[in-house]
Design a protein around this motif. Sequence first.
Motif, mmCIF file in Angstrom:
data_model
loop_
_atom_site.group_PDB
_atom_site.id
_atom_site.type_symbol
_atom_site.label_atom_id
_atom_site.label_comp_id
_atom_site.label_asym_id
_atom_site.label_seq_id
_atom_site.Cartn_x
_atom_site.Cartn_y
_atom_site.Cartn_z
ATOM 1 N N GLY A 1 13.437 11.443 6.300
ATOM 2 C CA GLY A 1 12.046 11.700 6.656
ATOM 3 C C GLY A 1 11.127 11.483 5.474
ATOM 4 O O GLY A 1 11.434 10.740 4.544
ATOM 5 N N ILE A 2 9.998 12.168 5.492
ATOM 6 C CA ILE A 2 8.972 12.021 4.463
ATOM 7 C C ILE A 2 9.338 12.865 3.247
ATOM 8 O O ILE A 2 9.716 14.025 3.380
ATOM 9 N N VAL A 3 9.181 12.269 2.065
ATOM 10 C CA VAL A 3 9.434 12.971 0.806
ATOM 11 C C VAL A 3 8.253 12.708 -0.120
ATOM 12 O O VAL A 3 7.783 11.567 -0.216
ATOM 13 N N ALA A 4 7.769 13.739 -0.772
ATOM 14 C CA ALA A 4 6.694 13.567 -1.748
ATOM 15 C C ALA A 4 7.173 12.645 -2.867
ATOM 16 O O ALA A 4 8.339 12.693 -3.275
ATOM 17 N N ALA A 5 6.285 11.817 -3.374
ATOM 18 C CA ALA A 5 6.661 10.820 -4.371
ATOM 19 C C ALA A 5 6.801 11.390 -5.780
ATOM 20 O O ALA A 5 7.547 10.853 -6.587
ATOM 21 N N MET B 1 0.823 -1.185 0.000
ATOM 22 C CA MET B 1 0.000 0.000 0.000
ATOM 23 C C MET B 1 0.865 1.245 0.000
ATOM 24 O O MET B 1 1.911 1.299 0.635
ATOM 25 N N ALA B 2 0.378 2.248 -0.670
ATOM 26 C CA ALA B 2 1.088 3.523 -0.746
ATOM 27 C C ALA B 2 0.876 4.322 0.535
ATOM 28 O O ALA B 2 -0.201 4.305 1.121
ATOM 29 N N LEU B 3 1.910 5.012 0.953
ATOM 30 C CA LEU B 3 1.802 5.930 2.077
ATOM 31 C C LEU B 3 1.336 7.276 1.542
ATOM 32 O O LEU B 3 1.775 7.712 0.483
ATOM 33 N N ALA C 1 -5.043 14.080 -1.136
ATOM 34 C CA ALA C 1 -4.013 13.164 -0.653
ATOM 35 C C ALA C 1 -2.909 13.033 -1.693
ATOM 36 O O ALA C 1 -3.171 13.032 -2.900
ATOM 37 N N ILE C 2 -1.672 12.947 -1.207
ATOM 38 C CA ILE C 2 -0.537 12.712 -2.095
ATOM 39 C C ILE C 2 0.247 11.513 -1.598
ATOM 40 O O ILE C 2 0.251 11.206 -0.401
ATOM 41 N N ASP C 3 0.894 10.826 -2.518
ATOM 42 C CA ASP C 3 1.771 9.722 -2.164
ATOM 43 C C ASP C 3 3.077 10.272 -1.632
ATOM 44 O O ASP C 3 3.606 11.263 -2.153
ATOM 45 N N VAL C 4 3.601 9.629 -0.590
ATOM 46 C CA VAL C 4 4.888 10.008 -0.015
ATOM 47 C C VAL C 4 5.744 8.761 0.181
ATOM 48 O O VAL C 4 5.230 7.636 0.194
ATOM 49 N N LEU C 5 7.028 8.999 0.318
ATOM 50 C CA LEU C 5 7.988 7.928 0.587
ATOM 51 C C LEU C 5 8.690 8.237 1.896
ATOM 52 O O LEU C 5 8.968 9.394 2.188
#
Length: 104
Positions: free
Chosen positions: A73-77, A1-3, A64-68
């Motif tokens: 830390g968190i980075v936009a996909a 599943m995508a974060l 909502a946006i996908d992140v990695l």
Amino acid sequence: MALQVYTASLLKEGLVAYLALENGQPSWTSDIHQATVSEEDTLDALKQAAEQSEQENIIVAPYAIDVLKTEDGIVAATKREQIRAEGPTIELPQDNLRESRQAA
């Protein structure tokens, strides 16, 4: 599943913002690293909080946006969302612009 995280624009300031839920209470931050991350199938609480904030005229156009998750830390996909999170990809000539306006 995508974060995923929720993003929007702050209505008064026009800044990019990210939803952070703390003890069930929503707040909006300009730092993507402080956003509440959720898996796609458990995104309902974030969606409801974002929609409520929009009804209260705090933010506009939430989505909502996908992140990695990375070591930093968190980075936009996507590149588009990375630019929204980090700002322009070039240095803006703000000092020169101010000097030109003051001289006029």
